[in-house]
Design an enzyme around this catalytic site. Structure first.
Site, short mmCIF file in Angstrom:
data_model
loop_
_atom_site.label_atom_id
_atom_site.label_comp_id
_atom_site.label_asym_id
_atom_site.label_seq_id
_atom_site.Cartn_x
_atom_site.Cartn_y
_atom_site.Cartn_z
CG ASP A 13 -1.92 -1.10 1.22
OD1 ASP A 13 -2.34 -1.51 0.12
OD2 ASP A 13 -2.29 -1.58 2.31
CG ASP A 22 -11.46 -2.21 -0.66
OD1 ASP A 22 -10.66 -3.16 -0.81
OD2 ASP A 22 -11.18 -1.03 -0.92
#
Length: 252
Positions: free
Chosen positions: A12, A131
């Site tokens: 990330d 997600d």
């Protein structure tokens, strides 16, 4: 022979640096992404995923430069996601050296984007990131880095995305993310059974047995993790040896 299962580290990226959080919050610095990419390329990872988690138009140029640096230094396929909303965005990232792109929020807002990308670059290049968060008795799709809930049910969206051209799903359980309590096995299995494309499971890896569970009981085609790899709590070579010993087909 069964298809080879893949092990995928995830980086990330925020402001050009690797970070990791818990349930998408409490971000901490994890290291230089280029150095981490090089390490993973050399130690047996099958692929890499890079997600620009705070992507904006202003930061896109910086991220493209990072993609170029990574492409020069790794010898395994890597996917890039964050802020992608058009064919032109994908051209830029592929030209910079990415092998695949991951789209999330933009595809929810405009599902036709998946068809456009698949038509232009092929389904094998088009990865849909989902997600997911449990709300009541449903698991729904969240966008904007997990901050905004939608009315989409995860299995329905995954099936629709596959029909529209996505070649693979990256399924992250926000509830499991960073907890190290194990992957979302039931959720992953339900999605894998509902869609006709490979599913990468993400969120919750805490030990080697978690990977074995998600790749068997969870029916995932690949397992993705971040902090336990970044912190060297689990070495990929050791993990693959463990999986092989448990009759899970991985590339050694």
């Amino acid at each position: 022979m069964a298809l080879t299962k893949r092990i995928i580290p995830c980086l990330d990226i925020k402001d050009g640096q690797t970070v990791k959080g818990i349930n998408f919050e409490q971000l901490t610095f994890m290291g230089d992404p280029v150095a981490l990419a090089h390490y993973y390329s050399e130690c047996g990872a099958d692929e890499l995923v890079f997600l620009d988690i705070t992507a904006t138009t202003e930061k896109r140029k910086t991220f493209l430069q990072l993609v170029r640096r990574i492409a020069r230094d790794v010898r395994i396929p890597f996917s890039v996601g964050g802020g992608i909303g058009s064919v032109a965005d994908v051209y830029s990232l592929l030209h910079a050296g990415a092998d695949k792109v991951s789209v999330n929020s933009a595809a929810v807002k405009r599902p036709g984007l998946l068809t456009e990308l698949a038509k232009e670059f092929g389904s094998q290049c088009t990865l849909l990131a989902i997600d997911a968060r449990a709300v009541g008795d449903k698991t729904i799709v969240c966008i904007n880095g997990g901050r905004v809930s939608t009315d989409l049910v995860v299995t329905d969206w995954g099936r629709m995305a596959g029909d529209m051209g996505a070649g693979e799903l990256l399924l992250t359980s926000i509830d499991h993310d960073g907890t190290k309590n194990g992957f979302a096995i039931e959720l992953t299995r339900s999605v894998a059974e509902a869609v006709g494309i490979p599913v990468i499971a993400s969120g919750g890896a805490g030990g080697m047995s978690d990977f074995a569970d998600i790749l068997t009981s969870g029916k995932a085609d690949a397992a993705l993790a971040a902090s336990i790899f970044h912190n060297r709590e689990v070495e990929i070579a050791d993990l693959k040896t463990f999986l092989k010993a448990n009759n899970i087909n991985v590339r050694i």
